[in-house]
Design an enzyme around this catalytic site. Structure first.
Site, PDB file in Angstrom:
ATOM      1  N   HIS A   1       0.230  -1.577   0.209  1.00 52.10           N
ATOM      2  CA  HIS A   1       0.223  -0.339   0.099  1.00 52.10           C
ATOM      3  C   HIS A   1       0.869   1.130  -0.071  1.00 52.10           C
ATOM      4  CE1 HIS A   1      -3.139   3.262   1.650  1.00 52.10           C
ATOM      5  NE2 HIS A   1      -4.175   2.248   1.901  1.00 52.10           N
TER       6      HIS A   1
ATOM      7  N   ASP B   1       2.985  -4.708   7.895  1.00 52.51           N
ATOM      8  CA  ASP B   1       1.866  -3.654   7.638  1.00 52.51           C
ATOM      9  C   ASP B   1       0.377  -4.811   8.049  1.00 52.51           C
ATOM     10  OD1 ASP B   1      -0.191  -2.837   6.888  1.00 52.51           O
ATOM     11  OD2 ASP B   1       0.525  -1.232   5.030  1.00 52.51           O
TER      12      ASP B   1
ATOM     13  N   GLN C   1      -4.559  -4.809   6.882  1.00 54.09           N
ATOM     14  CA  GLN C   1      -5.946  -6.351   6.583  1.00 54.09           C
ATOM     15  C   GLN C   1      -5.580  -7.104   7.276  1.00 54.09           C
ATOM     16  OE1 GLN C   1      -8.121  -5.036   4.855  1.00 54.09           O
ATOM     17  NE2 GLN C   1      -7.112  -3.328   4.096  1.00 54.09           N
TER      18      GLN C   1
ATOM     19  N   LYS D   1     -10.139  -1.356  10.142  1.00 57.12           N
ATOM     20  CA  LYS D   1     -10.506  -1.965  10.390  1.00 57.12           C
ATOM     21  C   LYS D   1     -10.744  -3.497  10.746  1.00 57.12           C
ATOM     22  CE  LYS D   1      -7.933  -0.511   6.751  1.00 57.12           C
ATOM     23  NZ  LYS D   1      -8.399   0.424   5.541  1.00 57.12           N
TER      24      LYS D   1
HETATM   25  N1  C6P Z   1      -6.184   0.462   2.607  1.00 58.84           N
HETATM   26  C1  C6P Z   1      -8.306   0.264   1.473  1.00 58.84           C
HETATM   27  O1  C6P Z   1      -9.542   0.283   1.033  1.00 58.84           O
HETATM   28  P1  C6P Z   1      -5.359   3.739   6.852  1.00 58.84           P
HETATM   29  O2  C6P Z   1      -5.629   5.343   6.419  1.00 58.84           O
HETATM   30  O3  C6P Z   1      -3.451   4.740   8.341  1.00 58.84           O
HETATM   31  O4  C6P Z   1      -5.792   3.377   8.854  1.00 58.84           O
HETATM   32  O5  C6P Z   1      -3.840   2.218   6.489  1.00 58.84           O
HETATM   33  C2  C6P Z   1      -3.526   2.357   5.592  1.00 58.84           C
HETATM   34  C3  C6P Z   1      -3.474   1.409   5.190  1.00 58.84           C
HETATM   35  C4  C6P Z   1      -2.238   0.708   4.731  1.00 58.84           C
HETATM   36  N2  C6P Z   1      -1.312  -0.542   4.936  1.00 58.84           N
HETATM   37  C5  C6P Z   1      -2.782  -1.132   4.126  1.00 58.84           C
HETATM   38  C6  C6P Z   1      -2.412  -2.786   3.599  1.00 58.84           C
HETATM   39  C7  C6P Z   1      -4.458  -0.687   3.817  1.00 58.84           C
HETATM   40  O6  C6P Z   1      -5.025  -1.421   3.582  1.00 58.84           O
HETATM   41  C8  C6P Z   1      -4.475   0.622   3.738  1.00 58.84           C
HETATM   42  C9  C6P Z   1      -5.581   0.781   3.986  1.00 58.84           C
HETATM   43  C10 C6P Z   1      -7.511   1.295   2.341  1.00 58.84           C
HETATM   44  O7  C6P Z   1      -7.072  -0.773   0.912  1.00 58.84           O
HETATM   45  C11 C6P Z   1      -7.824   2.862   2.147  1.00 58.84           C
HETATM   46  S1  C6P Z   1      -6.626   3.530   0.980  1.00 58.84           S
END
Ligand code: C6P
Length: 424
Positions: free
Chosen positions: A141, A218, A221, A244
């Site tokens: 990401h 990370d 998910q 999440k």
């Molecule tokens: N993905 C999606 O629709 P935050 O925004 O900090 O809570 O998470 C960021 C982030 C980091 N790593 C992964 C693997 C993610 O999936 C996400 C957030 C959302 O897939 C919004 S772009």
């Protein structure tokens, strides 16, 4: 590749619930699932972007503001102490949920993105020299790409990328060959938000350890889909977001071992993170306050505690098994739709199906599907290099939560068929 269950269901939190998992009962916990969209029952397939909240979480934040609202760690008055207890309960529960060594190892942040930036700037920046390398993978990401690019530009280090194959799986032999003493950190996504790939994190950490390379995972998910045990994973940093995990937005965490955090300089300066301040100098508070400058997301902490209680009450094993059933059903049914192309066919997947449908632009697809009450995400999913790899401008993405059902998959399949006919 190790199975998802081996890399993830490794003892974090309470694995088994005493009750059987009944999705219809579970759905009643989510008030928003009662609403309709364009006159149709809502089918929410965008949990990877942000999960819906159960009543327990909504009520925990509501009751915080109604009955306990005050700042934390500052006042001796009753409200401040209650607020502190509710906020800190989030930390205590999260520490147990992911099997952290202690509560000090949980640093609250705004979420995964901020956790990764914290590691980049506080942990790695002081260590990096020109010629050093940071390793990430092709399926990251943007949150696990851009902070390292910024750091590369600040230090003269280089950023290397581990490739993936056409299924969207890491090329583990290439990863192994890229490890060396020059690599100062390896950043890897646990479950890809764009492909659904479950990465073999245990194995990656084992390989990295041979060269003493710290690993940042990370976990944005991964957290909602299966139990995560940071000690079994063998990583050095684990980053996650509460929203999440059916919790509030604006709060998440960084996990690292106490000794690692102790050795890191503070990142942001301000109230709460200090022990003593004079105009000449300041000294730092103990962990984890050293990394939590300013007033935190207090109601978020209370809501996060409720979200973890909720997940534990259902049992991570049951949640995982239910979601795998829905994923398998959806994979089979969607593959029957003409012109359906799945992007990301890894052998170990969780939570996500990315796809294209003929030459219908995913944005058009998403807009039409919305009229059937189905919410899915379209675009690059903040993973542009993944789109570049598969040579598509964007995909449509179905992402599953613990409340989704096979019947909802049928609604989606029917909606896709009708959309295809419309374009034909
Ligand atoms: N993905 C999606 O629709 P935050 O925004 O900090 O809570 O998470 C960021 C982030 C980091 N790593 C992964 C693997 C993610 O999936 C996400 C957030 C959302 O897939 C919004 S772009």
């Amino acid at each position: 590749m190790e199975p998802a269950t081996q890399s993830m269901d490794a003892g974090g939190g309470k694995l088994m619930s005493s009750k059987p998992f009944d999705v219809e009962t579970v759905r009643r916990d989510f008030p928003i699932l009662q609403r309709s969209v364009h006159g149709k029952p809502l089918v929410y397939f965008d949990t990877a972007a942000s999960a819906q909240r159960p009543l327990a979480v909504i009520e925990a934040t509501d009751s915080f503001y109604r009955e306990h609202n005050a700042n934390v760690h500052r006042g001796v008055h009753t409200l401040s102490q209650e607020a502190t207890d509710l906020y800190e309960a989030g930390r205590t529960k999260l520490a147990r949920f992911i099997n952290a060594g202690s509560e000090c190892e949980i640093v609250f942040t705004r979420g995964t993105t901020e956790s990764i930036n914290l590691v980049a700037q506080s942990y790695l920046r002081p260590k990096l020299n020109p010629g050093d390398e940071i390793l990430i993978t092709h399926m990251e990401h943007h949150s696990n790409i851009v902070p390292w690019q910024m750091l590369r530009d600040q230090t003269g280090a280089s950023l290397k990328v581990v490739p993936m194959n056409d299924r969207g799986e890491l090329k583990m032999d290439v990863l192994e060959s890229m490890l060396s003493e020059r690599v100062k950190l390896l950043g890897i996504v646990h479950i890809s938000n764009a492909l659904g790939t479950v990465n073999p994190v245990v194995e990656v950490c084992r390989l990295a350890r041979r060269f003493g390379i710290p690993v940042l995972v990370d976990g944005a998910q991964a957290m909602p889909h299966a139990a995560v045990d940071v000690q079994t994973l063998g990583c050095d940093f684990y980053c996650l977001s509460a929203h999440k995990m059916y919790g509030p937005t604006g709060i998440g965490a960084l996990w690292a071992r106490e000794a690692t955090l102790d050795a890191m300089p503070p990142w942001q300066g301000g109230g709460e993170m200090i022990s003593r301040v004079t105009f000449e100098e300041s000294t730092w508070n103990s962990l984890p306050a050293k990394f939590e400058a300013g007033t935190p997301n207090i109601a978020g902490g209370a809501g996060f505690a409720a979200a973890i209680d909720y997940l534990e009450s259902l049992g991570m094993k049951e949640i995982s098994a239910h979601e795998q059933r829905v994923l398998a059903y959806a994979t089979a049914r969607l593959n029957e739709v003409e012109d359906f192309r799945m992007i990301g066919t890894a052998r170990e997947k969780a939570g996500v199906i990315s796809f294209t449908l003929g030459d219908i632009h995913p944005h058009d697809l998403g807009t039409i599907i919305d009229h059937y009450g189905v919410a899915l995400r379209t675009g690059h999913h903040c993973a542009m290099p993944v789109m570049q790899f598969f040579n598509v401008p964007a995909t449509a993405r179905v992402s599953f939560g613990l409340y989704n059902t096979e019947q909802e998959v049928d609604v989606l399949v029917e909606a896709l068929r009708k959309t295809r006919e419309m374009f034909a």
